[in-house]
Design a protein around this motif. Structure first.
Motif, PDB file in Angstrom:
ATOM      1  N   ALA A   1      39.059  55.290  46.956  1.00 23.30           N
ATOM      2  CA  ALA A   1      40.171  55.592  45.951  1.00 23.30           C
ATOM      3  C   ALA A   1      39.570  56.563  44.714  1.00 23.30           C
ATOM      4  O   ALA A   1      40.427  57.428  44.299  1.00 23.30           O
ATOM      5  CB  ALA A   1      40.821  54.584  45.637  1.00 23.30           C
ATOM      6  N   ASN A   2      38.249  56.242  44.203  1.00 25.87           N
ATOM      7  CA  ASN A   2      37.822  56.712  43.169  1.00 25.87           C
ATOM      8  C   ASN A   2      37.690  58.522  43.299  1.00 25.87           C
ATOM      9  O   ASN A   2      37.943  59.063  42.460  1.00 25.87           O
ATOM     10  CB  ASN A   2      36.252  56.288  42.712  1.00 25.87           C
ATOM     11  CG  ASN A   2      36.458  54.828  42.247  1.00 25.87           C
ATOM     12  OD1 ASN A   2      37.431  54.354  41.843  1.00 25.87           O
ATOM     13  ND2 ASN A   2      35.218  54.030  42.205  1.00 25.87           N
ATOM     14  N   VAL A   3      37.240  58.595  44.304  1.00 26.07           N
ATOM     15  CA  VAL A   3      37.010  60.291  44.796  1.00 26.07           C
ATOM     16  C   VAL A   3      38.443  61.075  44.824  1.00 26.07           C
ATOM     17  O   VAL A   3      38.458  62.292  44.407  1.00 26.07           O
ATOM     18  CB  VAL A   3      36.369  60.495  46.089  1.00 26.07           C
ATOM     19  CG1 VAL A   3      36.329  61.697  46.283  1.00 26.07           C
ATOM     20  CG2 VAL A   3      35.001  59.650  45.900  1.00 26.07           C
ATOM     21  N   ALA A   4      39.264  60.215  45.088  1.00 25.38           N
ATOM     22  CA  ALA A   4      40.903  61.197  45.510  1.00 25.38           C
ATOM     23  C   ALA A   4      41.582  61.019  44.121  1.00 25.38           C
ATOM     24  O   ALA A   4      42.697  61.512  44.188  1.00 25.38           O
ATOM     25  CB  ALA A   4      41.474  60.324  46.588  1.00 25.38           C
ATOM     26  N   ILE A   5      41.187  60.331  42.924  1.00 31.28           N
ATOM     27  CA  ILE A   5      41.925  60.133  41.987  1.00 31.28           C
ATOM     28  C   ILE A   5      42.475  61.733  41.121  1.00 31.28           C
ATOM     29  O   ILE A   5      43.604  61.651  40.978  1.00 31.28           O
ATOM     30  CB  ILE A   5      41.129  59.388  40.806  1.00 31.28           C
ATOM     31  CG1 ILE A   5      41.041  58.027  40.915  1.00 31.28           C
ATOM     32  CG2 ILE A   5      42.054  59.616  39.304  1.00 31.28           C
ATOM     33  CD1 ILE A   5      42.167  57.246  41.216  1.00 31.28           C
ATOM     34  N   PRO A   6      41.738  62.624  41.151  1.00 30.87           N
ATOM     35  CA  PRO A   6      42.132  63.788  40.743  1.00 30.87           C
ATOM     36  C   PRO A   6      43.383  64.349  41.525  1.00 30.87           C
ATOM     37  O   PRO A   6      44.397  65.064  41.296  1.00 30.87           O
ATOM     38  CB  PRO A   6      40.929  64.603  40.662  1.00 30.87           C
ATOM     39  CG  PRO A   6      39.855  63.968  40.417  1.00 30.87           C
ATOM     40  CD  PRO A   6      40.327  62.733  41.465  1.00 30.87           C
ATOM     41  N   THR A   7      43.145  64.190  42.862  1.00 32.60           N
ATOM     42  CA  THR A   7      44.163  64.616  43.949  1.00 32.60           C
ATOM     43  C   THR A   7      45.658  63.793  43.985  1.00 32.60           C
ATOM     44  O   THR A   7      46.593  64.722  43.779  1.00 32.60           O
ATOM     45  CB  THR A   7      43.741  64.590  45.408  1.00 32.60           C
ATOM     46  OG1 THR A   7      42.456  65.531  45.299  1.00 32.60           O
ATOM     47  CG2 THR A   7      44.540  65.266  46.305  1.00 32.60           C
ATOM     48  N   ILE A   8      45.283  62.650  43.785  1.00 30.43           N
ATOM     49  CA  ILE A   8      46.618  61.664  43.566  1.00 30.43           C
ATOM     50  C   ILE A   8      47.233  61.874  42.324  1.00 30.43           C
ATOM     51  O   ILE A   8      48.506  62.127  42.426  1.00 30.43           O
ATOM     52  CB  ILE A   8      46.196  60.478  43.469  1.00 30.43           C
ATOM     53  CG1 ILE A   8      45.388  59.817  45.115  1.00 30.43           C
ATOM     54  CG2 ILE A   8      47.390  59.437  43.437  1.00 30.43           C
ATOM     55  CD1 ILE A   8      44.979  58.526  44.957  1.00 30.43           C
ATOM     56  N   ALA A   9      46.629  62.087  41.254  1.00 27.40           N
ATOM     57  CA  ALA A   9      47.134  62.414  39.932  1.00 27.40           C
ATOM     58  C   ALA A   9      47.987  63.773  39.945  1.00 27.40           C
ATOM     59  O   ALA A   9      49.231  63.907  39.700  1.00 27.40           O
ATOM     60  CB  ALA A   9      46.126  62.469  38.925  1.00 27.40           C
ATOM     61  N   GLY A  10      47.352  64.959  40.666  1.00 27.71           N
ATOM     62  CA  GLY A  10      47.901  66.147  40.761  1.00 27.71           C
ATOM     63  C   GLY A  10      49.199  66.143  41.507  1.00 27.71           C
ATOM     64  O   GLY A  10      50.313  66.775  41.374  1.00 27.71           O
ATOM     65  N   ASN A  11      49.200  65.345  42.703  1.00 22.44           N
ATOM     66  CA  ASN A  11      50.239  65.317  43.614  1.00 22.44           C
ATOM     67  C   ASN A  11      51.432  64.523  42.829  1.00 22.44           C
ATOM     68  O   ASN A  11      52.540  64.629  43.282  1.00 22.44           O
ATOM     69  CB  ASN A  11      49.819  64.676  45.232  1.00 22.44           C
ATOM     70  CG  ASN A  11      49.120  65.588  45.762  1.00 22.44           C
ATOM     71  OD1 ASN A  11      48.840  66.983  45.273  1.00 22.44           O
ATOM     72  ND2 ASN A  11      48.466  65.227  46.914  1.00 22.44           N
ATOM     73  N   LEU A  12      50.933  63.432  42.432  1.00 22.60           N
ATOM     74  CA  LEU A  12      52.005  62.579  41.379  1.00 22.60           C
ATOM     75  C   LEU A  12      52.392  63.225  40.341  1.00 22.60           C
ATOM     76  O   LEU A  12      53.238  62.569  39.488  1.00 22.60           O
ATOM     77  CB  LEU A  12      51.522  61.187  41.389  1.00 22.60           C
ATOM     78  CG  LEU A  12      51.212  60.674  42.595  1.00 22.60           C
ATOM     79  CD1 LEU A  12      50.794  58.986  42.297  1.00 22.60           C
ATOM     80  CD2 LEU A  12      52.506  60.377  43.670  1.00 22.60           C
ATOM     81  N   GLY A  13      51.954  64.301  39.799  1.00 17.83           N
ATOM     82  CA  GLY A  13      52.554  65.073  38.731  1.00 17.83           C
ATOM     83  C   GLY A  13      52.157  64.244  37.165  1.00 17.83           C
ATOM     84  O   GLY A  13      52.850  64.360  36.489  1.00 17.83           O
TER      85      GLY A  13
END
Length: 510
Positions: A33-45
């Motif tokens: 999950a650590n690696v995906a934080i920037p992607t998740i944050a971007g997709n969730l606005g």
């Protein structure tokens, strides 16, 4: 506890695979999950800073649940608690992937962290309880393999999934693994539940634990972003955690049925083993965090390639840990652990000589050798921690020692990142002082840049980039160098433990 004959044959193999997959899924979930934080944050606005609460929420609830695993196991039974926790972990993982906003995801991550806590110590406790006496150390080696190697491969898998699919799949992949683990754990351990007792709930201890550990974990996760004690929030959290944990210690030591069994620290080997694991993991995990962070921010590596550079550390433990566990009882476990610390120290010193033009092969060599240190570090120390304890206290001991191990990792992360930034600032200021026309190297560099077309502010901008890159490189080397000396000091600590180091369940004479 009712004595039961150990498992053998296919049933033993299936139980081992089911438990190993469950714990592998658990520990993998943290790093993936650590690696995906920037992607998740971007997709969730939301901003990346807000996205870090996805990690913090999980870590807080997991940290709270770990030390009370023993109490939960005595009340509900180890097998039942593991199966229910694994099933809920799997269900919540799917719901995390279906989250529509950050608030929903954070709430689900709190639940996921809570049910993940008991899975870690119970997986080992159940393995030890069902393996034949002569193979219990082998079982410890298997557990170390899954618990240590999982976080190493998480960044690679997380980077690959986010690059090629969508972020919810980092949670969806837990579904088939969780189903297999739940079904075959329940089947292979049918009729082998531990004895339960309805002990009263220590509400005051539970509340103090939630407040104290929760405040401390948030402090460690958010401290660097909030500039530590220059922030009123961090100061407040520090005061709250100190008061709550102080009262918790006094309260639990005076209780007949405490929710956290702190009397375990009166056992010499548990005390020394836990200290060695906590401090060793603190330093080791700090390096685990800094290494890919440096590669991605300063060396131009993608998350996937940074993960590949770090991954070789898991190769030797994957193959050797079970065998080290099987044969280490023929030797003094303190000596075996010392070998681990020596390897850690040597590889830390090797990494302290990195430079900005270092090649990929030069990066992975010390990481590969460091895997030998992991093999000889975790397996004997876990055995020392539980040596001489009766079966009824194994779950409590593993829950408490794993709590301190993970807490050590949190301290290691916070300390290493803070130190990395501050040492960079120190080296940066020293290097900047050398940029003047009286320094022949500086003067020649500026002239060469002018010949290449860099003039005025562009000229100084290039120099600033070079200085920053070198400063972070020197800061990284500082951390590895200090880590090497700490590992050398920890070799002394492990020799305070007192043999014989018996298998779990055999009470050694004090």
């Amino acid at each position: 506890m009712v004595e039961m004959a150990p498992l053998t044959g296919v049933r033993l193999v299936l139980m081992t695979v089911a438990l190993s997959l469950g714990i592998f899924m658990n520990v993998l979930d943290v790093s993936i999950a650590n690696v995906a934080i920037p992607t998740i944050a971007g997709n969730l606005g939301v901003s990346p800073d807000d996205g870090t609460w996805i990690i913090t929420s999980f870590a807080v609830s997991q940290a709270i649940m770990l030390p009370i695993t023993g109490w939960l196991a005595r009340r509900f039974g180890e097998v039942k608690l593991f199966v229910i926790s694994t099933a809920l972990f799997t269900i919540v993982s799917v719901l995390c992937g279906l989250s529509m906003n950050l608030s929903m995801l954070i709430v689900l991550r709190v639940l996921q962290g809570a049910v993940s806590g008991p899975m870690i110590p119970l997986s080992q406790s159940i393995l030890l309880a069902n393996y034949p006496e002569g193979k219990k150390s082998f079982a410890t080696g298997i557990w170390v393999t899954t618990a240590v190697v999982g976080p190493i491969f998480g960044p690679i898998l997380g980077g690959w999934i986010t690059d090629n699919y969508t972020w919810p799949w980092i949670f969806y992949i837990n579904l088939p693994v969780g189903i297999f683990s739940v079904i075959f754990t329940a089947i292979t351990l049918s009729g082998r539940e531990t004895v339960t007792q309805k002990t009263p709930i220590d509400y005051i201890g539970l509340i103090l634990l939630i407040i104290g550990v929760g405040s401390l974990q948030i402090l460690l996760d958010q401290g660097n972003d909030l500039d530590w004690f220059h922030s009123n929030a961090i100061v407040t959290l520090s005061i709250i955690s100190f008061i709550a944990l102080s009262y918790l210690i006094v309260w639990e030591l005076s209780r007949k049925d405490p929710i956290v069994d702190l009397t375990l620290f009166s056992k010499r080997n548990f005390f020394i083993g836990t200290i060695a694991i906590t401090l060793g993991f603190l330093v080791y995990f700090g390096n685990v965090v800094i290494f890919p962070l440096w590669l991605q921010t300063q060396m131009g590596y993608t998350p996937t390639w940074a993960g590949l550079a770090a991954a070789p550390v898991g190769l030797l433990p994957f193959f050797l840990s079970p065998f080290v566990g099987r044969y280490m009882t023929h030797f003094d476990l303190r000596g075996v652990a010392t070998i681990g610390f020596i390897v850690f120290a040597l590889t830390s010193f090797m990494q302290s000589n990195f430079y900005t033009e270092v090649g990929f092969s030069q990066l992975i060599l010390p990481r590969f050798i460091q895997g030998l240190g992991i093999t000889f570090f975790f397996t004997p120390l876990v055995t020392i921690v539980i040596s001489g304890l009766p079966p009824t206290r194994i779950a409590s001991a593993l829950g408490l020692s794993n709590f301190f191990r993970i807490l050590g990792g949190s301290f290691g992360t916070s300390i290493s990142v803070t130190m990395w930034n501050r040492r960079e600032a120190f080296h940066h200021s020293q290097l900047v002082e050398q940029i003047n026309h009286f320094n022949p190297i500086s003067y020649e560099t500026l002239n060469q840049l002018k010949l290449l077309g860099f003039t005025g502010l562009k000229n100084m901008g290039v120099v600033e980039t070079m200085i920053t890159n070198q400063s972070f490189m020197l800061s990284t080397n500082d951390i590895f160098w200090i880590s090497g000396w700490i590992f050398i000091c920890l070799m002394i600590v492990v020799w305070v433990a007192k043999p014989p180091f018996t298998s779990a369940g055999n009470v050694a004479s004090e």
